[in-house]
Motif scaffolding. Structure first.
Motif, short mmCIF file in Angstrom:
data_model
loop_
_atom_site.label_atom_id
_atom_site.label_comp_id
_atom_site.label_asym_id
_atom_site.label_seq_id
_atom_site.Cartn_x
_atom_site.Cartn_y
_atom_site.Cartn_z
N UNK A 180 0.78 -1.22 0.00
CA UNK A 180 0.00 0.00 0.00
C UNK A 180 0.82 1.28 0.00
N UNK A 181 2.14 1.17 -0.23
CA UNK A 181 2.99 2.36 -0.24
C UNK A 181 2.94 3.02 -1.62
N UNK A 182 2.02 3.94 -1.78
CA UNK A 182 1.83 4.59 -3.09
C UNK A 182 2.85 5.69 -3.34
N UNK A 183 3.21 6.43 -2.29
CA UNK A 183 4.13 7.56 -2.42
C UNK A 183 5.29 7.38 -1.45
N UNK A 184 6.50 7.64 -1.94
CA UNK A 184 7.70 7.56 -1.10
C UNK A 184 8.52 8.83 -1.26
N UNK A 206 7.66 6.74 3.82
CA UNK A 206 6.34 6.68 3.20
C UNK A 206 5.74 8.07 3.21
N UNK A 207 5.15 8.47 2.08
CA UNK A 207 4.46 9.75 2.03
C UNK A 207 5.17 10.82 1.24
N UNK A 219 7.27 7.67 9.84
CA UNK A 219 7.06 7.34 8.43
C UNK A 219 8.29 6.68 7.80
N UNK A 220 9.32 6.47 8.61
CA UNK A 220 10.54 5.87 8.08
C UNK A 220 10.31 4.41 7.68
N UNK A 221 10.73 4.08 6.45
CA UNK A 221 10.67 2.70 5.99
C UNK A 221 12.02 2.02 6.19
N UNK A 222 13.10 2.73 5.86
CA UNK A 222 14.44 2.15 6.01
C UNK A 222 15.49 3.25 6.03
#
Length: 275
Positions: A180-184, A206-207, A219-222
């Motif tokens: 569901x990660x549409x915007x990064x 993310x976002x 919002x950190x993914x990595x």
């Protein structure tokens, strides 16, 4: 090219070759995005034209780069001749920015980066067309792969330094792009610290975020700090008055393998803050 840090590939007559411009939309090999010029025909050559077979077997087509109010849309599309390989896209920033904070925001037009086709790769990276002097170390093209979204290794995305096979374990950080990660938003901070150590720290959120409205930690993914690893640190390139690394944004196919259908990623923001 004449030698190390040779920037002639990005100079006339190559960038405005009259044989190349007809391949580009409106006959223009450049677009303006984020207040800067981007070259859409980087892979054109006099010998082979716009459809250049690279080692990874992607055919980069400038007509697949769409510039609209949302930003730069990169695409993977089938060839008009179904017997021929699929077409892909890439843009290259003309400015040589050097040390600083690079921010790229992108949208997966198909719904989520986690759903990008297994053969498709979205990349954002610094790269120098010519070789750097030997004193620069083994990363001869000053390559810093801010992000690659692809199905390999231990996840569906990765941060990387080059050469990938120069050390064991390789200089890569695998991670998982959540469903569901549409915007990064990708941020890479490349600088020299007070101890004169060259740093390149990677992060993906993310976002939709900016330097003025930075992403919150939740919002950190990595995140990755390769300078902390003694075997990776020498692969972080330097920047000099003569170096000519530039930002590349692309969407291409691993080994030229056909995807299940057309793919599209729109880069909606680019910002840079000098170190």
């Amino acid at each position: 090219m004449s030698g190390y840090d040779d920037d002639s590939y990005f100079q006339p007559p190559n960038t405005n070759n009259p044989n190349a411009t007809p391949y580009c939309p409106n006959g223009d090999p450049f677009i303006t995005f984020a207040g800067r010029q981007w070259w859409i025909n980087y892979h054109w050559t006099q010998a082979q034209g716009t459809y250049v077979w690279e080692p990874f077997k992607s055919i980069f087509d400038p007509t697949l780069v769409e510039h609209g109010p949302d930003g730069i849309r990169l695409q993977i599309q089938p060839n008009q001749d179904p017997s021929q390989a699929w077409r892909t896209s890439e843009v290259v920033l003309m400015d040589k920015l050097g040390y600083g904070k690079y921010l790229v925001t992108a949208r997966a037009d198909g719904g989520s980066f986690s759903d990008l086709d297994p053969h498709a790769i979205f990349g954002a990276f610094l790269y120098q067309y010519s070789e750097a002097p030997p004193s620069n170390g083994p990363n001869i093209h000053r390559e810093i792969d801010f992000l690659e979204v692809l199905r390999s290794g231990g996840g569906n995305a990765q941060f990387t330094l080059q050469p990938y096979d120069s050390v064991v374990p390789p200089p890569v950080h695998f991670f998982q792009m959540p469903p569901g990660t549409e915007v990064i938003t990708i941020i890479n901070n490349w600088y020299v610290d007070p101890g004169f150590k060259i740093i390149a720290d990677y992060s993906c959120y993310a976002g939709d975020w900016s330097l003025e409205n930075p992403p919150p930690e939740e919002k950190l993914i990595a995140k990755w700090y390769p300078a902390l690893d003694p075997s990776f640190a020498p692969l972080i390139p330097d920047h000099t008055d003569s170096s000519c690394e530039r930002l590349h944004l692309n969407l291409w196919l691993m080994h030229g393998e056909a995807p299940g259908g057309p793919q599209s990623v729109t880069v909606t923001r680019f910002e840079f803050q000098p170190a």
